[in-house]
Design an enzyme around this catalytic site. Sequence first.
Site, PDB file in Angstrom:
ATOM      1  N   GLU A 141       0.720  -1.220   0.009  1.00 35.60           N
ATOM      2  CA  GLU A 141      -0.023   0.015   0.009  1.00 35.60           C
ATOM      3  C   GLU A 141       0.714   1.340  -0.108  1.00 35.60           C
ATOM      4  O   GLU A 141       0.604   2.214  -0.428  1.00 35.60           O
ATOM      5  CB  GLU A 141      -0.914  -0.062   1.143  1.00 35.60           C
ATOM      6  CG  GLU A 141      -2.056  -1.179   1.117  1.00 35.60           C
ATOM      7  CD  GLU A 141      -2.903  -1.039  -0.047  1.00 35.60           C
ATOM      8  OE1 GLU A 141      -3.447   0.143  -0.402  1.00 35.60           O
ATOM      9  OE2 GLU A 141      -2.921  -1.953  -0.954  1.00 35.60           O
ATOM     10  N   TRP A 185       1.792   1.451  -3.504  1.00 31.70           N
ATOM     11  CA  TRP A 185       0.936   2.354  -4.402  1.00 31.70           C
ATOM     12  C   TRP A 185       0.801   4.015  -4.101  1.00 31.70           C
ATOM     13  O   TRP A 185       0.736   4.575  -5.209  1.00 31.70           O
ATOM     14  CB  TRP A 185      -0.644   1.820  -3.953  1.00 31.70           C
ATOM     15  CG  TRP A 185      -1.018   0.646  -4.479  1.00 31.70           C
ATOM     16  CD1 TRP A 185      -1.303  -0.817  -4.063  1.00 31.70           C
ATOM     17  CD2 TRP A 185      -1.699   0.497  -6.017  1.00 31.70           C
ATOM     18  NE1 TRP A 185      -1.659  -1.416  -4.952  1.00 31.70           N
ATOM     19  CE2 TRP A 185      -1.913  -0.528  -6.325  1.00 31.70           C
ATOM     20  CE3 TRP A 185      -1.763   1.397  -6.752  1.00 31.70           C
ATOM     21  CZ2 TRP A 185      -2.625  -1.175  -7.310  1.00 31.70           C
ATOM     22  CZ3 TRP A 185      -2.523   1.253  -8.096  1.00 31.70           C
ATOM     23  CH2 TRP A 185      -2.802  -0.081  -8.208  1.00 31.70           C
ATOM     24  N   TRP A 196     -21.204  12.118 -19.607  1.00 32.95           N
ATOM     25  CA  TRP A 196     -21.518  11.455 -18.294  1.00 32.95           C
ATOM     26  C   TRP A 196     -23.017  11.870 -18.246  1.00 32.95           C
ATOM     27  O   TRP A 196     -23.531  13.081 -18.162  1.00 32.95           O
ATOM     28  CB  TRP A 196     -20.866  12.078 -17.230  1.00 32.95           C
ATOM     29  CG  TRP A 196     -19.480  11.546 -17.247  1.00 32.95           C
ATOM     30  CD1 TRP A 196     -18.377  12.355 -17.637  1.00 32.95           C
ATOM     31  CD2 TRP A 196     -18.879  10.300 -16.920  1.00 32.95           C
ATOM     32  NE1 TRP A 196     -17.179  11.774 -17.550  1.00 32.95           N
ATOM     33  CE2 TRP A 196     -17.492  10.479 -17.107  1.00 32.95           C
ATOM     34  CE3 TRP A 196     -19.262   9.117 -16.373  1.00 32.95           C
ATOM     35  CZ2 TRP A 196     -16.481   9.649 -16.930  1.00 32.95           C
ATOM     36  CZ3 TRP A 196     -18.451   8.096 -16.084  1.00 32.95           C
ATOM     37  CH2 TRP A 196     -17.002   8.214 -16.298  1.00 32.95           C
ATOM     38  N   ASN A 233     -10.482   2.715   3.293  1.00 35.18           N
ATOM     39  CA  ASN A 233     -10.056   2.454   2.084  1.00 35.18           C
ATOM     40  C   ASN A 233     -10.899   1.593   1.076  1.00 35.18           C
ATOM     41  O   ASN A 233     -11.352   1.891  -0.104  1.00 35.18           O
ATOM     42  CB  ASN A 233      -8.742   1.930   2.140  1.00 35.18           C
ATOM     43  CG  ASN A 233      -8.037   1.903   0.546  1.00 35.18           C
ATOM     44  OD1 ASN A 233      -8.042   2.909   0.012  1.00 35.18           O
ATOM     45  ND2 ASN A 233      -7.525   0.856   0.107  1.00 35.18           N
ATOM     46  N   TRP A 290     -16.120  11.235 -12.861  1.00 33.07           N
ATOM     47  CA  TRP A 290     -15.450  10.812 -11.647  1.00 33.07           C
ATOM     48  C   TRP A 290     -14.694  12.144 -10.854  1.00 33.07           C
ATOM     49  O   TRP A 290     -14.625  12.000  -9.650  1.00 33.07           O
ATOM     50  CB  TRP A 290     -14.232   9.848 -11.832  1.00 33.07           C
ATOM     51  CG  TRP A 290     -13.251  10.547 -12.950  1.00 33.07           C
ATOM     52  CD1 TRP A 290     -13.301  10.557 -14.305  1.00 33.07           C
ATOM     53  CD2 TRP A 290     -12.175  11.208 -12.802  1.00 33.07           C
ATOM     54  NE1 TRP A 290     -12.244  11.136 -14.998  1.00 33.07           N
ATOM     55  CE2 TRP A 290     -11.537  11.791 -13.928  1.00 33.07           C
ATOM     56  CE3 TRP A 290     -11.557  11.776 -11.685  1.00 33.07           C
ATOM     57  CZ2 TRP A 290     -10.288  12.251 -14.293  1.00 33.07           C
ATOM     58  CZ3 TRP A 290     -10.386  12.318 -11.737  1.00 33.07           C
ATOM     59  CH2 TRP A 290      -9.849  12.851 -13.097  1.00 33.07           C
ATOM     60  N   TRP A 298      -9.506   7.590  -7.545  1.00 31.71           N
ATOM     61  CA  TRP A 298     -10.540   7.814  -8.240  1.00 31.71           C
ATOM     62  C   TRP A 298     -10.470   7.643  -9.939  1.00 31.71           C
ATOM     63  O   TRP A 298     -11.479   6.859 -10.330  1.00 31.71           O
ATOM     64  CB  TRP A 298     -11.152   9.456  -8.226  1.00 31.71           C
ATOM     65  CG  TRP A 298     -11.814   9.515  -7.045  1.00 31.71           C
ATOM     66  CD1 TRP A 298     -11.663   9.978  -5.911  1.00 31.71           C
ATOM     67  CD2 TRP A 298     -13.427   9.470  -6.965  1.00 31.71           C
ATOM     68  NE1 TRP A 298     -12.508  10.078  -5.011  1.00 31.71           N
ATOM     69  CE2 TRP A 298     -13.746   9.763  -5.680  1.00 31.71           C
ATOM     70  CE3 TRP A 298     -14.142   9.059  -8.118  1.00 31.71           C
ATOM     71  CZ2 TRP A 298     -15.175   9.644  -5.360  1.00 31.71           C
ATOM     72  CZ3 TRP A 298     -15.602   9.027  -7.390  1.00 31.71           C
ATOM     73  CH2 TRP A 298     -15.896   9.177  -6.171  1.00 31.71           C
TER      74      TRP A 298
END
Length: 470
Positions: free
Chosen positions: A276, A279, A307, A342, A360, A383
């Site tokens: 993590e 990441w 969208w 998370n 988004w 996101w």
Amino acid sequence: MTPPILCWLRRDLRLSDHAALARAQQAGPVLALFIFDPALLDTLPPDDKRIAFICAALAEIRQQLRQLGSELVLCHGDPLAVIPSLAAQTGARQLFFARDYEPMARQRDAAITAQLEAQGIHVEAVKDQVIFEQDEVLSAAGKPYTVFTPYARAWRARLAPQDHAPWQVVLDSRHFVARASLPPALQGSDAPITVTGFEAVDLAAQNIRTGMHGAQALLDDFAGRIADYAALRDFPARKGVSYLSAHLRFGTVSIRALVQLALNEASAGAQVWLNELVWREFYQQLLWHYPEVEQASFKPAYRELAWPGEDAHFTAWCEGRTGYPLIDAAMLQLNSSGYMHNRLRMVAASFLVKDLLIDWRRGEHYFAAKLLDYDLAANNGGWQWAASTGCDAQPWFRIFNPVTQSQKFDPDGRFIRRYLPALAALDNKAIHAPWLAKTLPDGFSLGHDYPAPIVDHAAQRGKALALFGR
């Protein structure tokens, strides 16, 4: 007196394992400063928890520096005006700070560096908030990684003991500028640290630990639980995660200390947690190499998507009124605490984009306004991952089912009941999808006590597949 060495604190609000401070001390006695920049403050609401978190961290630093006979200089204004003025008042000819990788920060730091160096003031930026930065982890072809797994493999292969060795800061009065030697205007006051226009938020009452001591307490607590991280991290009702994200964001703990904790453990949980942290660095290097992702989808094919989502649905999502209990509980957790688990960040983001068919970026901006641990690179990367517009090896047809996610990761409804007491009387099956229940408790009315779903997941899934598959 000997000219001070200025050390500008930013995302490193601590006095140990501090790269900029350690480097500054090698040059001479240090004067630490922090700047409240209106360009950032003006974008925040009056009750923003981040301001209270920062002020608490600064208060702890100021107290420790005063115990050493020094001072933390607190300034309000544009850094391009504040720092040259401070240098003129103190005679400082050197400035040290830790690098920031966000586009606006890069522009600001470049402007400050150019301005000060034109005035004969040496500026040195150092690496602090990541283990590897910029071009330090590249592919064999010399290109930045855009897929996580090969990046993580290269990150781990490069890691050496010196990469996570702590920076040694000497907490001795001889290494800091004496407070008494400063002009009176820089000696500060004994008043609590506050920012005009922002409310005093009692973080302790909300069980939010602050400052270096708060970070260390959380780190010590997690050290005893890290072995269980892999097994518990996805369950929001369980104490499975570290709760250190805000401290890492504001630097009340160093990334090196966190990596060292993971390396000291041989457990699977520690390795998953280290992943993590990798990441986080993957998203940092991505933002560095592709700053355009701040405003646009990483994948060009999705930059012009039309969208079709409704504004009313976005409002319902923000307020926790979608009719999907796990989504609503997650949003209420965010709105009340400034934190979201998370796993729930992924599910809530997927729901906004793939179920409600809303851009988004609207969700990203909402999280940015609410999260105590908000970090541009991580928030944007997360996101775009959920929206399938970013760097992800998985195809666009990955869509989380909010009901099955609820059943899997909050099986007994403990998390849902915490934030949605109106559903407390529902059994452990009905609580995940009240509209599907054959029977509901007496006195409970779907649509009155809790909203019916604003969309049908199966139908919206089909629409999302059609939208992305064009």
